[in-house]
Design an enzyme around this catalytic site. Structure first.
Site, mmCIF file in Angstrom:
data_model
loop_
_atom_site.group_PDB
_atom_site.id
_atom_site.type_symbol
_atom_site.label_atom_id
_atom_site.label_comp_id
_atom_site.label_asym_id
_atom_site.label_seq_id
_atom_site.Cartn_x
_atom_site.Cartn_y
_atom_site.Cartn_z
ATOM 1 N N GLU A 43 -1.094 -3.433 -1.700
ATOM 2 C CA GLU A 43 -2.216 -2.666 -1.161
ATOM 3 C C GLU A 43 -3.385 -2.788 -2.122
ATOM 4 O OE1 GLU A 43 -3.292 2.020 -0.637
ATOM 5 O OE2 GLU A 43 -1.460 1.342 0.357
ATOM 6 N N ARG A 56 3.235 13.852 3.903
ATOM 7 C CA ARG A 56 2.847 12.617 4.565
ATOM 8 C C ARG A 56 3.701 12.308 5.796
ATOM 9 N NH1 ARG A 56 1.242 12.080 -0.714
ATOM 10 N NH2 ARG A 56 -0.519 10.681 -1.108
ATOM 11 N N GLU A 112 3.298 -2.211 -3.268
ATOM 12 C CA GLU A 112 3.756 -1.150 -2.373
ATOM 13 C C GLU A 112 5.283 -1.014 -2.440
ATOM 14 O OE1 GLU A 112 3.410 1.273 -0.377
ATOM 15 O OE2 GLU A 112 1.262 1.584 -0.577
ATOM 16 N N ASP A 126 -20.225 -21.012 23.609
ATOM 17 C CA ASP A 126 -19.528 -20.876 24.894
ATOM 18 C C ASP A 126 -18.558 -19.697 24.828
ATOM 19 O OD1 ASP A 126 -18.153 -21.114 27.235
ATOM 20 O OD2 ASP A 126 -17.262 -23.066 26.793
ATOM 21 N N ARG A 165 -2.868 8.361 9.665
ATOM 22 C CA ARG A 165 -1.900 7.519 8.972
ATOM 23 C C ARG A 165 -1.186 6.511 9.885
ATOM 24 N NH1 ARG A 165 -0.469 8.884 4.116
ATOM 25 N NH2 ARG A 165 1.733 8.319 4.377
ATOM 26 N N GLU A 211 -2.470 -2.647 4.032
ATOM 27 C CA GLU A 211 -1.334 -3.196 3.293
ATOM 28 C C GLU A 211 -0.994 -4.579 3.851
ATOM 29 O OE1 GLU A 211 0.740 1.196 2.510
ATOM 30 O OE2 GLU A 211 1.492 -0.137 4.090
ATOM 31 N N GLU A 255 -6.960 1.712 4.173
ATOM 32 C CA GLU A 255 -6.038 1.286 3.114
ATOM 33 C C GLU A 255 -5.109 0.207 3.685
ATOM 34 O OE1 GLU A 255 -4.019 4.853 1.958
ATOM 35 O OE2 GLU A 255 -5.754 5.688 0.909
ATOM 36 N N HIS A 271 -3.745 3.211 6.657
ATOM 37 C CA HIS A 271 -4.198 4.597 6.694
ATOM 38 C C HIS A 271 -5.722 4.610 6.646
ATOM 39 C CE1 HIS A 271 -0.188 5.415 4.413
ATOM 40 N NE2 HIS A 271 0.007 5.125 5.683
ATOM 41 N N GLU A 327 -7.255 12.020 7.045
ATOM 42 C CA GLU A 327 -6.636 10.696 6.978
ATOM 43 C C GLU A 327 -5.700 10.505 8.158
ATOM 44 O OE1 GLU A 327 -3.620 8.201 3.978
ATOM 45 O OE2 GLU A 327 -3.700 10.398 3.937
#
Length: 451
Positions: free
Chosen positions: A201, A322, A194, A57, A342, A139, A137, A250, A340
Site C-alpha cells: 500500500e 474496522r 500489507e 474514433d 472501506r 492496495e 488508499e 479505502h 472513510e
C-alpha cells in the site's frame, strides 16, 4: 512556443515541453470500465490540442458510442501535465495530459465520459455550497513473471503487515514507485507492506475529488510500469490469491464550505462530526448496495467481500473498529475530520466510484437522513440474530445482486447519466452471465473424478 490564444496554464505546458525536451504527448482518458486509454501525438501538436482538441474514433472504446456516432474530441487539461518518469533517462522524454471528452456533433462535453460524470457530482456539491476532498488508499500485489514475461501468482516476498527487509523484498520496488510518483507531482504520505504476502500500500495526500480520481489512474499506471522494470507484475485485482486478504481502496471523504472550513467537523458532537457529516454518512449507508456495483465492479470483487478477511460487508458505521462499512478515523485537527468508506476496491473506475459516493452523501444531506448509532463492537463476531437486532444489513453477495441494487436505486443509477448507467449495467450483466456459465478449476478438482 507562444500563442496569444492560450491560457496561462496552457502556455506553461508549452514552455515545459520545450524545457524538458518532450517529444511525445500521451493524451489520456478513461473508458466506462475504468481502463486508461491514450492517444499519442508529437509534442509539437500540443498547441493544436489546446486550441482545437484531438479527434479520435469513439466507437472503438468500450461503452462509448455506436459507429455512426463515432467522432469524439479530446480536450487536454493543462493542470494534469506530467513528464513520465520511466522515460526521463532516454534522449527525449514523453509526457501525459488527462483529457475531457467532447461530442463533436454538439460541441458539448460527452456525457459518457466518466470524468464528466464526476464533474456533474461536483457541480451538485458546489450548488449546495461545498467542495469535496478525497483520499484513497489503493492496495496492490506484486507477482513474479514467468520466463516468457507473463504474470504468475507467485509473490517475490514473504512479508506481512509493516514488515521490513529482508522479508519485505519489494521495498526497493516501492521506493522506485514512490520516486516515480513524486516526479509526477504526488505527495506520498506513507508506504508499507500489507497483511498478505506480496501485498503493498502506498498512500498519497488528499486532494479535491477530481484531482484524486485523476491520481488513481496515474497511480495504477506508474505502479505497473515501474514494477515491470523490476521484472514484476503489479495487479490491482481485488482477490488474486484465495483464502488470504484481498486488495481494497479505502476512500476518505470530506466536504468543505466556501470559506474553507471543514463542513464535517463539530467540536460539540460526541464524535466531532457535524450534522452534515452524520447526514452524509446516512446517505452512503442508505445507498450502499447500489454503490457496491460501481465501487466493486468485477466478479472477483466479491471474493474479497466475504467475512473473515477484514473486508467490510456490514452496512454500519463506527468511530472505533474496522468491521463496519464506514469508519470515522481519528483526526488531529478540525480540517482532518472525515469519513472513510472501506468497501471500494482498486479495480473500480475512480471517477464513477467517487461520483456515486458523493451523490449518495449529498442525497443524505438534502433529505436530512437520520444516521444510525455507531456500532462499537466487532461485527465480525455477531451472529445473524444479533445483526438483525442491530438492524445491520449485508452488502450484495455477488456482482449480479449489486447490479440489481444499482438499477433499483434511482438516485444512484440516474447520477451516472443516461449514457453511462445503461452501458455500465449492460457490460456488468454480461460479465456476470459469462461467469455463471463458466466451469472453474475448483469445480473440476472437486467433482470431475468424484461423480
Amino acid at each position: 512556443m507562444t500563442s496569444g490564444n492560450l491560457t496561462d496554464a496552457e502556455q506553461a505546458v508549452l514552455d515545459e515541453i520545450e524545457e524538458q525536451d518532450v517529444d511525445f504527448l500521451r493524451l489520456q482518458f478513461t473508458d466506462i470500465l475504468g481502463t486508461v486509454k491514450n492517444v499519442s501525438v508529437p509534442a509539437r501538436q500540443a498547441e493544436k490540442a489546446f486550441a482545437e482538441g484531438i479527434y479520435f474514433d469513439g466507437s472503438s472504446i468500450e461503452g462509448f458510442v455506436r459507429i455512426q456516432e463515432s467522432d469524439m474530441r479530446l480536450k487536454p487539461d493543462p493542470d494534469t501535465f506530467a513528464v513520465l518518469p520511466w522515460r526521463q533517462k532516454e534522449e527525449s522524454a514523453a509526457a501525459r495530459m488527462i483529457c475531457d471528452v467532447y461530442d463533436t456533433s454538439t460541441g458539448e462535453p460527452f456525457e459518457g465520459d466518466p470524468r464528466r460524470v464526476l464533474k456533474n457530482a461536483l457541480d451538485r456539491a458546489n450548488e449546495m455550497g461545498y467542495t469535496v476532498n478525497a483520499a484513497p488508499e489503493p492496495e496492490f500485489f506484486l507477482f513474479e513473471e514467468d520466463e516468457e514475461g507473463r504474470a504468475t501468482t507467485k509473490t517475490n516476498d514473504a512479508g506481512g503487515y509493516f514488515d521490513l527487509a529482508p522479508k519485505d523484498l519489494a521495498s526497493d520496488v516501492r521506493r522506485d514507485i514512490i520516486y516515480g510518483l513524486e516526479n509526477m507531482g504526488f505527495e506520498v504520505e506513507a508506504s508499507h507492506h500489507e497483511v498478505a504476502e506480496g501485498q503493498h500500500e502506498i498512500n498519497f495526500t488528499y486532494d479535491d475529488a477530481l484531482t484524486t480520481a485523476d491520481n488513481v489512474g496515474t497511480f495504477r499506471t506508474v505502479v505497473r510500469a515501474i514494477a515491470a522494470q523490476h521484472d514484476l507484475h503489479a495487479t490491482f485485482m481485488p482477490k488474486p490469491i484465495p483464502r488470504i486478504n484481498g486488495s481494497g481502496m479505502h476512500t476518505h471523504l470530506s466536504l468543505f464550505t466556501e470559506d474553507g472550513e471543514n463542513a464535517f467537523h463539530d467540536d460539540d458532537d460526541e464524535f466531532n462530526l457535524s450534522d452534515e457529516a452524520h447526514a452524509f454518512t446516512a446517505g452512503i449507508l442508505e445507498h450502499a448496495p447500489a454503490i457496491t456495483a460501481i465501487a466493486n465492479p468485477t466478479v472477483n470483487s466479491y471474493k474479497r467481500l466475504v467475512p473473515g478477511y477484514e473486508a467490510p460487508v456490514y452496512v454500519a458505521w463506527s468511530d472505533r473498529n474496522r468491521s463496519s462499512l464506514i469508519r470515522k478515523p481519528a483526526a488531529r485537527t478540525p480540517a482532518a475530520s472525515r469519513v472513510e468508506l472501506r468497501s471500494p476496491d482498486p479495480s473500480c473506475n475512480a471517477y464513477l466510484a467517487l461520483a456515486v459516493m458523493i451523490h449518495a452523501g449529498l442525497d443524505g444531506i438534502e433529505n436530512d437522513l437520520d444516521c444510525p448509532d455507531p456500532v462499537r463492537e466487532n461485527i465480525y463476531e455477531f451472529d445473524e440474530a444479533k445483526r438483525e437486532e442491530y438492524g445491520i444489513e449485508t452488502l450484495p453477495a455477488n456482482l449480479g445482486e449489486a447490479v440489481d441494487a444499482l438499477e433499483e436505486d434511482e438516485a444512484i443509477y440516474n447520477a451516472l447519466g443516461d449514457h453511462v448507467g445503461p452501458k455500465f449495467v449492460e457490460a456488468k450483466r454480461q460479465e456476470f452471465e459469462d461467469y455463471l456459465v463458466d466451469v472453474s478449476d475448483w469445480e473440476l478438482d472437486r467433482y470431475l473424478e468424484t461423480f
